[in-house]
Structure formats: structure tokens, C-alpha cells
Design a protein around this motif. Sequence first.
Motif, PDB file in Angstrom:
ATOM      1  N   PHE A 138       0.836  -1.206   0.000  1.00  0.00           N
ATOM      2  CA  PHE A 138       0.000   0.000   0.000  1.00  0.00           C
ATOM      3  C   PHE A 138       0.867   1.251   0.000  1.00  0.00           C
ATOM      4  N   LEU A 139       1.928   1.249   0.839  1.00  0.00           N
ATOM      5  CA  LEU A 139       2.815   2.408   0.894  1.00  0.00           C
ATOM      6  C   LEU A 139       3.485   2.656  -0.453  1.00  0.00           C
ATOM      7  N   LYS A 140       3.942   1.584  -1.101  1.00  0.00           N
ATOM      8  CA  LYS A 140       4.698   1.739  -2.346  1.00  0.00           C
ATOM      9  C   LYS A 140       3.790   2.036  -3.537  1.00  0.00           C
ATOM     10  N   GLN A 141       2.660   1.329  -3.641  1.00  0.00           N
ATOM     11  CA  GLN A 141       1.817   1.475  -4.825  1.00  0.00           C
ATOM     12  C   GLN A 141       0.862   2.653  -4.739  1.00  0.00           C
ATOM     13  N   LEU A 143       0.880   5.240  -2.198  1.00  0.00           N
ATOM     14  CA  LEU A 143       1.427   6.490  -1.676  1.00  0.00           C
ATOM     15  C   LEU A 143       2.787   6.832  -2.278  1.00  0.00           C
ATOM     16  N   ASN A 144       3.209   6.030  -3.257  1.00  0.00           N
ATOM     17  CA  ASN A 144       4.435   6.315  -4.015  1.00  0.00           C
ATOM     18  C   ASN A 144       5.690   6.384  -3.154  1.00  0.00           C
ATOM     19  N   THR A 163       3.983   9.374   6.326  1.00  0.00           N
ATOM     20  CA  THR A 163       3.222   8.733   5.246  1.00  0.00           C
ATOM     21  C   THR A 163       1.859   8.269   5.746  1.00  0.00           C
ATOM     22  N   LEU A 164       1.811   7.715   6.953  1.00  0.00           N
ATOM     23  CA  LEU A 164       0.543   7.255   7.510  1.00  0.00           C
ATOM     24  C   LEU A 164      -0.386   8.427   7.811  1.00  0.00           C
ATOM     25  N   ILE A 165       0.170   9.544   8.264  1.00  0.00           N
ATOM     26  CA  ILE A 165      -0.649  10.734   8.508  1.00  0.00           C
ATOM     27  C   ILE A 165      -1.275  11.223   7.205  1.00  0.00           C
ATOM     28  N   LYS A 185      -6.789  11.401  -3.935  1.00  0.00           N
ATOM     29  CA  LYS A 185      -5.342  11.595  -3.787  1.00  0.00           C
ATOM     30  C   LYS A 185      -4.857  12.712  -4.695  1.00  0.00           C
ATOM     31  N   ARG A 186      -5.360  12.738  -5.935  1.00  0.00           N
ATOM     32  CA  ARG A 186      -4.928  13.773  -6.884  1.00  0.00           C
ATOM     33  C   ARG A 186      -5.409  15.154  -6.460  1.00  0.00           C
TER      34      ARG A 186
END
Length: 214
Positions: A138-141, A143-144, A163-165, A185-186
Motif C-alpha cells: 500500500f505504501l509503495k503502490q 502512496l508512491n 506517510t501514515l498521517i 489523492k490527486r
Amino acid sequence: MNAFMISFPNCMDRGLQSTRNMQAFSANAITFICRSKENKKFVELESFITEDQELDIGGSVLLKDSKVQLYTGVVVNNKQGNKHFRHELVDSPFRLIIVESKLDDKKYWFLTNDFKLSAREIAQAYRRRWDIEVFFRFLKQELNVSHLVSLNKNGIQVMLYMTLIVAMLVLIYKKANNIGYKTAKRRFAMEVRDLAIALIVVQCGGDPGLFFKT
């Protein structure tokens, strides 16, 4: 809070399950849990299962919980100069836990150097390893977070917490605007960017209304 939450051993991938690696972890006081091959050679030193112990540990049935010594391959040169492996017992004792899944009757072997947690907690810890894999995906895909900008412990913790915030803020924005995750997100990134620019303009004595004039 139970012991499982307080002391969480490192759950290792099967690629790190060699006896030499496990012995090195123990020598450096690193606690671990790993899935083992079912044909791992060992010598049982002591069984931790008692006569009145409950063997049902949730999704599995406990078959073995023992203190063991493991064999490792040692390179030996013969008289002809050829190399071959000889199996020897390592000095460090380990704990072998074997469980059988209630779903498919498949047996799972776990090795650890943690002798404090219960067999149930050991099995649960390894089961939660998949949750950790999903979290990092999830972090990599989503949240980049493709790489770590810091390699020290404090820097990595700061990056993960930030990142979690951001992830929580994006999910709140998504729910508040009733839109999809990618759209949220965008749009969230665009609004944060505009807000940052507006603050810079104000700090410099300008009028942000002129910058964002439509």
C-alpha cells in the motif's frame, strides 16, 4: 496489552531460514520467527507441551512445541582436494513449533529463538506477516513511497509516520467529498500544493488571490 503486542519478533522470509543465519541472529540477540522446511533435520532436547495443555490454537492445531538443536552443513575438503558438506549440530538451541491448519490439514513448521511467547502467539505473529506485506505494498503502490530517503532508524520512523498521517488525511478527504481514492489523492495533492504556494505568497507580502485568480 498482551506479550504479543509488547514483544514482536522479526518475522523472516523463507529465504533467510538457513541455520547459519539463525545462529548469527541469536548471537546478536535478535529474536526472530521463520517458516521452516518440513524436512529440517534436528535433535529434540525438550518438549514444552504438557499433558493438560490446550492444543487448539485458533485456526490451527498444535502438534509440536520443542527445544531443538539444528544441523548445518560444514564445508570439508577431502584428501583429493574436493569439497563436500558434512552435517553438524549447532550450539545454539532453537524452538520448533509445528501446527496443522484446520482449513486444509497442511502442516506448518516454525523456528524461533523466542522461548517466552506462547505457541499461539508465535503462529499469530507469522500469520500477521502477510498483513505487513500488504501494508508495505500500500505504501509503495498507493502512496508512491518507492524508496527510503533515510537509512537510520529515526529517519525511517519519521518517514513512515508522516506517510501514515498523509494516508489518513487522504481517506478523510475521500469520505468527506464522496469520491474515489485516486481522485481524492490527486485533488488533495493539488489543494495542498495551492495552500503551500498561498502561504509562501502571503509570507512574501503578496496577494494569493492574484495568483489563484480564475
